[in-house]
Write a protein that holds these residues in place. Structure first.
Motif, short mmCIF file in Angstrom:
data_model
loop_
_atom_site.label_atom_id
_atom_site.label_comp_id
_atom_site.label_asym_id
_atom_site.label_seq_id
_atom_site.Cartn_x
_atom_site.Cartn_y
_atom_site.Cartn_z
N LYS A 148 0.83 -1.21 0.00
CA LYS A 148 0.00 0.00 0.00
C LYS A 148 0.86 1.27 0.00
CE LYS A 148 -0.76 0.27 5.03
NZ LYS A 148 -1.81 0.33 6.08
N ASP A 149 2.07 1.20 0.59
CA ASP A 149 2.95 2.38 0.58
C ASP A 149 3.49 2.67 -0.81
OD1 ASP A 149 2.57 2.74 3.28
OD2 ASP A 149 4.39 1.65 3.87
N LYS A 152 0.84 4.81 -2.68
CA LYS A 152 0.35 5.77 -1.68
C LYS A 152 -0.59 6.81 -2.28
CE LYS A 152 3.27 6.88 1.42
NZ LYS A 152 4.41 7.46 2.17
N ASP A 153 -1.71 7.00 -1.58
CA ASP A 153 -2.69 8.02 -1.98
C ASP A 153 -2.22 9.37 -1.43
OD1 ASP A 153 -5.99 8.15 -2.72
OD2 ASP A 153 -5.14 9.79 -1.54
N PRO A 157 -2.30 9.47 2.91
CA PRO A 157 -0.99 8.81 2.79
C PRO A 157 -0.82 7.54 3.60
CG PRO A 157 -0.83 10.88 4.00
CD PRO A 157 -2.18 10.83 3.43
N ASP A 158 -1.75 7.24 4.51
CA ASP A 158 -1.68 5.98 5.24
C ASP A 158 -2.31 4.83 4.44
OD1 ASP A 158 -4.18 7.23 5.50
OD2 ASP A 158 -4.67 6.02 7.27
N LYS A 159 -2.85 5.16 3.26
CA LYS A 159 -3.47 4.16 2.39
C LYS A 159 -2.90 4.22 0.99
CE LYS A 159 -8.04 3.89 4.60
NZ LYS A 159 -9.51 3.92 4.34
N GLY A 160 -3.08 3.13 0.25
CA GLY A 160 -2.77 3.14 -1.17
C GLY A 160 -3.96 3.66 -1.95
N TYR A 188 -6.73 0.64 1.04
CA TYR A 188 -6.76 1.34 -0.24
C TYR A 188 -7.97 2.26 -0.35
CZ TYR A 188 -2.87 -1.30 -2.11
OH TYR A 188 -1.60 -1.81 -2.31
#
Length: 338
Positions: A148-149, A152-153, A157-160, A188
């Motif tokens: 997921k990193d 990164k969204d 930023p803690d999610k893909g 995600y």
């Protein structure tokens, strides 16, 4: 009075004769095609319209809409043809087909697929571009939580970030349900670009910059004709699980890959009855996927209209389309392309 009556009769006879000698298509209501908002759908639509107009002498027109609204319109005969129907995917189509209101003709693009993709360099790297593999062990959707990193969204930023399909498509619902079924909702973001053009722009921008990107996509498309992509593995297809993915209200969707792809030409029951000659033609349409992907890539890169791209395909590949048509119809199409 007698002279006036004779004049009126003569005028009426003349009008009848002039109407009777009009071309057939001048007296025919245009056949309404779905105006599909993705590249392959647009190209195939224009290719079919060209043959119907030039080979069979029948007028056509298009009506816009989302996948679901167009399938609903087809069932009501408000439109008559969907040139690229992923038959059996949406509940709207399944219900209308079971009721005998719509028919899927032919197997138009063998080898078509859909699923979740990443650029090849994400897994294998690209030494020529100085890109190191960021997810060397990524093979299936089950591996995504570990990466997921990598995807990164920027807004979470803690999610893909997973790029879903365009809004209003059946696949948008399926992908949202798959995120739940694969237990990825905590890892995600279900990101919707909006339109097909926006999705393409986001993917192409990432690939040009050598950045990792995870997205839903399908073939035939320009993208698969242009870039090296890898489709992630999913669990084997299961019909019961698939039913939970197409139901947006199902709270506990089950994991499965998508229904095996079969592209057909969707027509209304009324169309089938009124145009048997076109039904026979549509049932024979068979577009080689490699040639189609190449045509789509050229259409995208050269920014040509779907109509122009359709004509170019007909000019370049007479060995493909002439097998679909009676000899006299093929001759008319061929003459119009000169």
């Amino acid at each position: 009075m007698k002279g006036l009556r004779a004049w009126l009769v003569a005028c009426g006879a003349g009008l009848w004769l002039s109407t009777a000698t009009l071309p057939a298509h001048a007296q025919t209501t245009p056949i309404q095609f779905a105006d599909l908002n993705w590249e392959s759908g647009s190209l195939i639509t224009e290719l079919l319209r060209y043959i119907v107009e030039k080979g069979y002498g029948l007028p056509t027109d298009t009506q816009p809409g989302t996948t679901i609204t167009l399938e609903t319109a087809l069932a009501k005969n408000d439109i008559q043809v969907i040139a690229e129907e992923w038959a059996g995917r949406s509940p709207v189509w399944v219900k209308a087909e079971a009721e005998g209101k719509v028919i899927g003709l032919g197997d138009t693009v063998k080898g078509a697929t859909e699923g979740w993709f990443v650029p090849e360099y994400v897994i294998k790297g690209d030494a020529a571009k100085g890109i190191k593999p960021l997810a060397p062990d990524l093979r299936s959707v089950a591996d995504l939580p570990r990466y997921k990193d990598v995807f990164k969204d920027p807004e979470s930023p803690d999610k893909g970030r997973f790029l879903n399909s365009p809004i209003g498509w059946t696949s948008e619902v399926v992908n949202a349900q798959k995120l739940k079924a694969y237990k990825l909702t905590d890892d995600y973001v279900n990101f919707r670009s909006g339109s097909g053009a926006a999705l393409d722009a986001e993917i192409a921008s990432s690939i040009r910059r050598g950045k990792p990107v995870l997205f839903y996509y399908w073939s035939p498309t320009p993208l698969l004709g242009r870039y090296k992509l890898i489709q992630l593995e999913e669990p084997p297809f299961d019909a019961k699980a698939w039913a939970t993915l197409t139901d947006a209200d199902n709270p506990a969707p089950l994991p499965t890959r998508s229904l095996p792809s079969k592209l057909s030409i969707g027509v209304s029951k009324a169309f089938q009855q009124e145009y048997p000659q076109l039904v026979e033609f549509f049932a024979k349409v068979d577009l080689p996927i490699d040639q189609l992907n190449k045509a789509l890539a050229n259409m995208s890169e050269n920014r040509t209209s779907p109509r122009q791209a359709g004509e170019a395909f007909l000019k370049d590949h007479p060995e493909v389309w002439k097998t679909w048509l009676p000899e006299d119809v093929a001759s008319k199409v061929n003459a119009s392309l000169k």
